[in-house]
Design an enzyme around this catalytic site. Structure first.
Site, mmCIF file in Angstrom:
data_model
loop_
_atom_site.group_PDB
_atom_site.id
_atom_site.type_symbol
_atom_site.label_atom_id
_atom_site.label_comp_id
_atom_site.label_asym_id
_atom_site.label_seq_id
_atom_site.Cartn_x
_atom_site.Cartn_y
_atom_site.Cartn_z
ATOM 1 N N ASP A 272 -35.619 -23.220 -25.246
ATOM 2 C CA ASP A 272 -35.857 -24.086 -26.505
ATOM 3 C C ASP A 272 -35.406 -25.509 -25.998
ATOM 4 O O ASP A 272 -34.981 -25.590 -24.816
ATOM 5 C CB ASP A 272 -34.830 -23.693 -27.589
ATOM 6 N N ASP B 277 -32.863 -26.830 -27.338
ATOM 7 C CA ASP B 277 -31.397 -27.036 -27.824
ATOM 8 C C ASP B 277 -31.409 -27.851 -29.344
ATOM 9 O O ASP B 277 -32.252 -27.396 -30.092
ATOM 10 C CB ASP B 277 -30.416 -27.740 -26.775
HETATM 11 N N1 ADE Z 1 -29.826 -23.833 -27.021
HETATM 12 C C1 ADE Z 1 -29.208 -22.863 -26.444
HETATM 13 N N2 ADE Z 1 -27.698 -22.892 -26.411
HETATM 14 C C2 ADE Z 1 -27.000 -21.911 -25.905
HETATM 15 N N3 ADE Z 1 -27.416 -20.968 -25.398
HETATM 16 C C3 ADE Z 1 -28.762 -20.877 -25.662
HETATM 17 N N4 ADE Z 1 -29.626 -19.726 -25.029
HETATM 18 C C4 ADE Z 1 -30.858 -19.861 -25.245
HETATM 19 N N5 ADE Z 1 -30.978 -21.326 -25.980
HETATM 20 C C5 ADE Z 1 -29.602 -21.716 -25.935
#
Ligand code: ADE
Ligand SMILES: CSC[C@H]1O[C@H](OP(=O)(O)O)[C@H](O)[C@@H]1O
Length: 736
Positions: free
Chosen positions: A229, A231
């Site tokens: 992703d 974040d």
């Molecule tokens: N955005 C994110 N922040 C922390 N851990 C994650 N694991 C997968 N995506 C994450």
């Protein structure tokens, strides 16, 4: 594929269920809960007990490219262990104990840099640590080791992995700095932007302390992260062409993190991730030697820590695999601290007893040891209570204590290991230091599961000039301890309180009608005239004493009492604001072997005993009919153990107070008489003297302790006083 070599010969397995040592382990992150084909009957599942509690999951050992490989899934097979509660030390210790030298770790990460959009595989090589409260070292007791962490991931494994992924035709980022956040929540947009500005590429919740713990045991780690992703959504920047929304901000919402998105993308990418892991494993030569970042002898020492006996930690998950809370149960395997096989849920774990060298504290230490705990004692050996003080072995750079006059003594040692009262038991670590010293407290709390706070200035004291010392020792000391516990992520507390928080005892009217009531403080003139019993203002008749319960009003009537109540309020606030569980035990009149003698802070039983020992008659104040509940120190210790147990479970953010009394009422005259009789000393003299701060009658209902914590006292008044009549007291304190 690695060449066969002499060292290809399988090494004898360290686990009875295995025929060969797995030199390589894969730690599966989110979405990766198994690695081997379930139908392969060569796959063996082992449960490895560790000194630190349970691993996240059993470890499966199977084969990749003909090599024995161990697999452990970080969050548990059902993803039930949150990132901040993973028992990282147990996981790494277990893998090391099987013979693992190289770890291939997989992780899901968010991308905070445009260089690593969702879908990218990253070989992480740096981290920025934003976690807190996780037990993050194996070297917090006995021997201190400082890991060189400039390159926390193994550079040679990293090179091998990059080569393997390239050879496999993968597109990946060969470098990446991850910010490891505490979780389980994701980052705010501001945090995400900040991480990116700090030079990070990705964000995750689990790579620390896993990688550094592995490095502390000389295991190399290579990490394969999959960016699931963007974040909190990539912040717009000059170098990022972004889809703009109407208000000019970047629109990356389709890639903004959510747990659903993470798991969906992991599911879709799983075949690719497993292929990449297999390629990396296959590229690790059989003779791979990790860096020796810590002296091998030190690593061996950690590996030799005793493992709690089977049954000490229930296998049904009653004890969560929770590094942050379970913390340190590790004890040297010199045979002395091995758990005795008790069914105590905390057996083998580390208990801190403040004031553990004192009369009650040392009884708690002994019982905790009998129950299989490892115990650390923090005690300042106050010179106004402890007669003989060993020389401090601590650093010369003393940290001054705020504990007033007492601090001039050994309290200034700053939590250093010292020769102490438990030298005969290596399962007890003694730290000389004061609870008002934040550094001593921080040192004492390292690796601790639960705290039993007994350190206090007790008794009625000499006069009001004692007030600053009571407040510093009891109130400030407790505040500093609780702040330290908060910082260390320790959420379980049992503390010594006292019946003095009630002030005068509880009474009923002579008629037996109406509620219980509390008479006002006694007047000097009444006491001088020998009118000791409180009277009903309405009728002038003497009130009838009743048992006090925890819900009765609190009415501290001297500085000691107000400091004990303040300790309770501090613990209440701490529990509320941190989610902790706190229990206060309101001790009634504690007596027993080891009571301090002849100090202004000693209890009445010790004053009588000391008089008899000097060949004098015990002097009984007032008319000797003051009612008290005399409770034996062994029963007080067992109440503490019951309370400590109970903090392992139950709702968070709780404070509960319990009376600790025998349940039988005696008078002070009874006690003096019994002591004289059992010791063959002079009969007591009833003097009519009084102390204005004393209450007339106070006796406990301990019903709550019995019914809620299943505690029962085991020492009767007769047996206890008979023993006490001859038992040694703590050595007399002399003027210094
Ligand atoms: N955005 C994110 N922040 C922390 N851990 C994650 N694991 C997968 N995506 C994450
Ligand atoms: C929904 S995010 C869950 C989890 O995934 C990431 O790490 P890991 O793959 O090690 O489990 C993230 O940091 C969280 O721990």
């Amino acid at each position: 594929m690695p060449e066969a070599s002499p060292s290809d010969t399988p090494v004898a397995a360290a686990h009875p269920a295995l025929t060969e040592q797995p030199r390589i382990a894969v730690i599966g992150g989110s979405g990766l809960y198994s690695l081997f084909d379930g139908s392969d009957d060569r796959v063996v599942e082992v449960t490895v007990p560790t000194p630190f509690g349970e691993t996240s999951s059993p470890i499966t050992v199977g084969r990749i490219d003909g090599r024995s490989v161990a697999f452990l899934t970080r969050h548990g097979a059902d993803h039930s262990v949150a990132p901040h509660r993973i028992n990282y030390r147990a996981n790494i210790w277990a893998l090391k104990s099987l013979g693992v030298r190289a770890i291939v770790s997989s992780a899901a990460v968010g991308g905070v840099s445009p260089d690593v959009p969702p879908g990218t595989l990253v070989l992480t090589d740096q981290f920025i640590d934003r976690t807190w409260g996780r037990p993050d070292t194996f070297f917090d007791r006995g021997s201190v080791q400082h890991l060189a962490a400039a390159d926390p991931f193994c550079p040679s494994l990293h090179g091998l992995a990059a080569g393997a992924l390239t050879a496999a035709g993968e597109v990946f980022s060969s470098t990446g700095t991850v910010v490891v956040i505490q979780g389980p929540r994701f980052s705010t947009r501001a945090e995400s932007v900040w991480f990116r500005a700090a030079g990070a590429h990705t964000v995750n919740m689990t790579l620390v302390p896993e990688v550094t713990l592995a490095a502390e045991l000389n295991i190399g780690t290579v990490n394969l992260s999959f960016v699931t992703d963007a974040d909190a959504g990539l912040a717009p920047s000059a170098d990022t062409p972004s889809d703009e929304t109407a208000d000019g901000t970047a629109d990356t919402s389709s890639d903004s993190v959510s747990a659903d998105l993470v798991f969906r993308r992991l599911r879709d990418a799983q075949p690719r991730i497993i292929r990449a892991i297999e390629a990396i494993v296959a590229a690790i030569p059989v003779d791979y030697e990790p860096r020796e970042l810590i002296a091998p002898a030190e690593v061996e020492r950690v590996l030799a820590y005793a493992v709690p006996a089977a049954g000490a930690v229930p296998a049904d998950g009653a004890v969560p695999a929770d590094g942050a809370v379970l913390a340190d149960g590790a004890v040297p395997a010199d045979g002395t601290a091995v758990v005795t096989g008790s069914s105590d849920v905390d057996a083998g774990r580390l208990l801190l007893v403040t004031g553990g060298a004192g009369f009650i504290g040392s009884a708690i230490v002994r019982q905790a040891r009998d129950r299989g705990w490892s115990v650390r004692v923090l005690d300042s050996l106050r010179p106004d209570v402890h007669a003989a003080v060993p020389a401090a072995a601590g650093p010369a750079a003393a940290v001054p204590s705020a504990a007033g006059p007492a601090a001039a003594g050994p309290a200034a040692a700053g939590g250093a290991p010292a020769a102490g009262p438990f030298d005969d038991d290596p399962g007890v670590e003694f730290l000389l230091g004061d609870v008002t010293d934040p550094q001593a407290v921080a040192a004492a709390l390292a690796g601790v599961t639960v705290v039993c706070h007994q350190a206090a200035k007790v008794g009625l004291g000499v006069d009001f000039l004692d007030a600053p010392d009571y407040v510093a020792s009891n109130e400030l000391g407790t505040a500093i301890l609780l702040a330290g516990m908060t910082r260390a992520g320790i959420g379980r507390l049992v503390m010594a309180s006292s019946m003095v928080v009630y002030g005068e005892g509880s009474y009923r009217r002579a008629s037996g009608t109406g509620d219980t009531l509390r008479p006002p403080a006694r007047q000097q003139s009444d006491l001088e005239a020998g009118r000791f019993d409180p009277v009903d203002p309405a009728t002038g008749l003497a009130l009838v004493p009743a048992l006090i319960s925890e819900d009765d009003p609190l009415d501290p009537r001297n500085v000691y009492a107000s400091s004990k109540l303040s300790q309770e309020y501090l613990a209440t606030s701490w529990a509320r604001s941190t989610g902790g569980r706190a229990i206060a035990l309101r001790y009634h009149n504690v007596y027993g072997p080891g009571m301090p003698q002849n100090t202004p802070y000693a209890g009445v039983a010790s004053l009588f005993r000391s008089a008899i020992e000097r060949g004098e008659a015990p002097r009984v104040f007032e008319d000797g009919r003051q009612r008290r509940d005399f409770v034996h120190v062994a029963d007080v210790a067992s109440a503490n153990l019951a309370a400590l147990d109970s903090t392992a479970t139950g709702p968070d953010s709780t404070f509960r107070a319990f009376n600790v009394g025998s349940g039988t009422v005696h008078t002070i005259g009874d006690l003096a008489e019994a002591l004289s009789r059992f010791s063959g000393g002079l009969a007591p003299v009833v003097t009519g003297e009084f102390r204005l701060g004393d209450v007339r009658h106070i006796t406990a209902s301990s019903e709550r302790l019995r019914s809620e914590l299943g505690w029962t006292p085991s020492v009767s008044f007769d047996d206890g006083v008979r023993e006490f009549a001859h038992a040694p007291l703590r050595a007399a304190v002399t003027e210094r």
